[in-house]
Design an enzyme around this catalytic site. Sequence first.
Site, PDB file in Angstrom:
ATOM      1  CB  CYS A 178      14.433  36.768  -7.557  1.00  0.00           C
ATOM      2  SG  CYS A 178      12.937  36.303  -8.427  1.00  0.00           S
ATOM      3  CG  HIS A 199      14.489  35.240  -3.804  1.00  0.00           C
ATOM      4  ND1 HIS A 199      13.417  36.079  -3.653  1.00  0.00           N
ATOM      5  CD2 HIS A 199      14.193  34.432  -4.874  1.00  0.00           C
ATOM      6  CE1 HIS A 199      12.509  35.807  -4.580  1.00  0.00           C
ATOM      7  NE2 HIS A 199      12.959  34.813  -5.335  1.00  0.00           N
ATOM      8  CG  ASN A 226       9.260  34.366  -5.654  1.00  0.00           C
ATOM      9  OD1 ASN A 226       9.687  35.515  -5.621  1.00  0.00           O
ATOM     10  ND2 ASN A 226       9.853  33.407  -6.341  1.00  0.00           N
TER      11      ASN A 226
HETATM   12  O1  UT7 Z   1      12.086  33.466  -7.699  1.00  0.00           O
HETATM   13  C1  UT7 Z   1      12.584  33.138  -8.959  1.00  0.00           C
HETATM   14  C2  UT7 Z   1      13.150  31.854  -8.978  1.00  0.00           C
HETATM   15  N1  UT7 Z   1      12.171  30.789  -8.931  1.00  0.00           N
HETATM   16  C3  UT7 Z   1      12.288  29.802  -8.046  1.00  0.00           C
HETATM   17  O2  UT7 Z   1      13.120  29.850  -7.194  1.00  0.00           O
HETATM   18  C4  UT7 Z   1      11.396  28.567  -8.212  1.00  0.00           C
HETATM   19  C5  UT7 Z   1      12.154  27.343  -7.881  1.00  0.00           C
HETATM   20  N2  UT7 Z   1      11.401  26.112  -8.027  1.00  0.00           N
HETATM   21  C6  UT7 Z   1      10.396  25.746  -7.184  1.00  0.00           C
HETATM   22  O3  UT7 Z   1      10.080  26.449  -6.241  1.00  0.00           O
HETATM   23  C7  UT7 Z   1       9.749  24.405  -7.412  1.00  0.00           C
HETATM   24  O4  UT7 Z   1      10.402  23.730  -8.454  1.00  0.00           O
HETATM   25  C8  UT7 Z   1       8.216  24.481  -7.732  1.00  0.00           C
HETATM   26  C9  UT7 Z   1       7.458  24.890  -6.469  1.00  0.00           C
HETATM   27  C10 UT7 Z   1       7.977  25.477  -8.857  1.00  0.00           C
HETATM   28  C11 UT7 Z   1       7.708  23.099  -8.160  1.00  0.00           C
HETATM   29  O5  UT7 Z   1       7.972  22.152  -7.139  1.00  0.00           O
HETATM   30  P1  UT7 Z   1       8.652  20.754  -7.483  1.00  0.00           P
HETATM   31  O6  UT7 Z   1       8.729  20.001  -6.221  1.00  0.00           O
HETATM   32  O7  UT7 Z   1       9.941  21.031  -8.203  1.00  0.00           O
HETATM   33  O8  UT7 Z   1       7.577  20.071  -8.430  1.00  0.00           O
HETATM   34  P2  UT7 Z   1       7.722  19.587  -9.962  1.00  0.00           P
HETATM   35  O9  UT7 Z   1       7.768  20.755 -10.883  1.00  0.00           O
HETATM   36  O10 UT7 Z   1       8.827  18.587 -10.059  1.00  0.00           O
HETATM   37  O11 UT7 Z   1       6.339  18.840 -10.167  1.00  0.00           O
HETATM   38  C12 UT7 Z   1       6.006  17.647  -9.434  1.00  0.00           C
HETATM   39  C13 UT7 Z   1       4.580  17.260  -9.760  1.00  0.00           C
HETATM   40  C14 UT7 Z   1       4.290  17.242 -11.250  1.00  0.00           C
HETATM   41  O12 UT7 Z   1       3.380  16.197 -11.517  1.00  0.00           O
HETATM   42  P3  UT7 Z   1       3.879  14.778 -12.078  1.00  0.00           P
HETATM   43  O13 UT7 Z   1       4.536  15.096 -13.401  1.00  0.00           O
HETATM   44  O14 UT7 Z   1       4.839  14.245 -11.064  1.00  0.00           O
HETATM   45  O15 UT7 Z   1       2.608  13.993 -12.209  1.00  0.00           O
HETATM   46  C15 UT7 Z   1       3.593  18.551 -11.512  1.00  0.00           C
HETATM   47  O16 UT7 Z   1       2.745  18.527 -12.630  1.00  0.00           O
HETATM   48  O17 UT7 Z   1       3.689  18.232  -9.205  1.00  0.00           O
HETATM   49  C16 UT7 Z   1       2.796  18.707 -10.239  1.00  0.00           C
HETATM   50  N3  UT7 Z   1       2.457  20.096  -9.929  1.00  0.00           N
HETATM   51  C17 UT7 Z   1       1.434  20.435  -9.126  1.00  0.00           C
HETATM   52  N4  UT7 Z   1       0.533  19.694  -8.461  1.00  0.00           N
HETATM   53  C18 UT7 Z   1      -0.375  20.357  -7.707  1.00  0.00           C
HETATM   54  C19 UT7 Z   1       3.086  21.235 -10.356  1.00  0.00           C
HETATM   55  N5  UT7 Z   1       2.481  22.310  -9.829  1.00  0.00           N
HETATM   56  C20 UT7 Z   1       1.457  21.842  -9.070  1.00  0.00           C
HETATM   57  C21 UT7 Z   1       0.483  22.473  -8.276  1.00  0.00           C
HETATM   58  N6  UT7 Z   1      -0.406  21.695  -7.612  1.00  0.00           N
HETATM   59  N7  UT7 Z   1       0.418  23.822  -8.130  1.00  0.00           N
END
Ligand code: UT7
EC number: 2.3.1.180
Length: 329
Positions: free
Chosen positions: A118, A255, A285
């Site tokens: 990215c 990005h 993204n």
């Molecule tokens: O471009 C390359 C580089 N990549 C990035 O920059 C990505 C960077 N990271 C992110 O954008 C974020 O970390 C994400 C959008 C991928 C995830 O967001 P988050 O706020 O960090 O969520 P999390 O992974 O901590 O998950 C929180 C909760 C979890 O459930 P529990 O364990 O709290 O019950 C996940 O299972 O949200 C759940 N979850 C979802 N729920 C509904 C994860 N994905 C989803 C989803 N819909 N799509």
Amino acid sequence: MTASTPLQARISAIGTYVPSHILSNADLQDMVDTNDEWIVQRTGIRERRLAAADEFTSHLCIAAVQDMLGRYPASLDEVELIIVATHTPDLPSTPVACQIQAHFGLPATGAYDLNATCAGFAYALHTASALVAAGVHRKVLVVGADSLSKITDYTDRSTCILFGDGAGAVVVEREEQHPAFIAHHMGSDGSGGKHVYRTGLSTMWQDIPLTGDGKLVQNGREVYKFAVTTVPQGIEKLLAKSGLTQTAIDWFIPHSANLRIIESICEKSGIPVDKALYSLEYMGNTSAASIPLALDLGIKEGKVKDGDTLLMYGFGGGLTHAGLIVRWG
Ligand code: UT7
């Protein structure tokens, strides 16, 4: 710190392309356990564009270059090098840059792909501006493009809600009167490579599995932390190198990974969030394409004007990051 001398180069043209097929949050709701509210609140993304089954990164690149040629008095005649920033080439061993060279029939043109995920577009701009300013090449065609839908696991709700496909092309050429590449900064942290990678290669590096289906795997939290700590530090370095303050930055173009990441970077860096341009809301993204797509949206919306000072910053898998301060126009 003494301000660095601007490089005698400028970006003279831009063109972009995204595929026509839209994948909305509502569509994803039917595919995995997610919902529009979660996706918008956590990422800011509403839609992404997906390439057709027979549409690959080279097609996106060629369409972006064609868009550029239709909008600017640009010619590819003097292009001496093509750099394509991508980590999703059509084929593992024929560079997409060579496919572009062949399509446009460019004679005596060097061509190679650069993989900095990215951060690729920012890495490619570093290389192009330095080669042009050094007098090695008169014009370099830089394209940032990825077809992430080809490597996305559409059963993994934590990644499939993020990614889209697209391409952005620019020409970097010699500019002696008004050198426009004001400051450069780049870095990497390979110890974090395990936090976002593609499976299916024969490696035991960092305990990444030997087998897999070639799809992207991500520890979103770790990549998030990397972005919101590393990018503000890089912005500080860029400002110090340029001798500019935050108020001199007309547009910040990070990005387009996640709106929450952008808001956090802005807050930590003292850049008002309304100065940020991003392409994620309706394109998702798009990896190496996200910065030129956001810049082009800003131009089309009449925000970015000739003479504006832009701070672009890419970050992603590797882990890699790179930023530049560039005067537009
Ligand atoms: O471009 C390359 C580089 N990549 C990035 O920059 C990505 C960077 N990271 C992110 O954008 C974020 O970390 C994400 C959008 C991928 C995830 O967001 P988050 O706020 O960090 O969520 P999390 O992974 O901590 O998950 C929180 C909760 C979890 O459930 P529990 O364990 O709290 O019950 C996940 O299972 O949200 C759940 N979850 C979802 N729920 C509904 C994860 N994905 C989803 C989803 N819909 N799509």
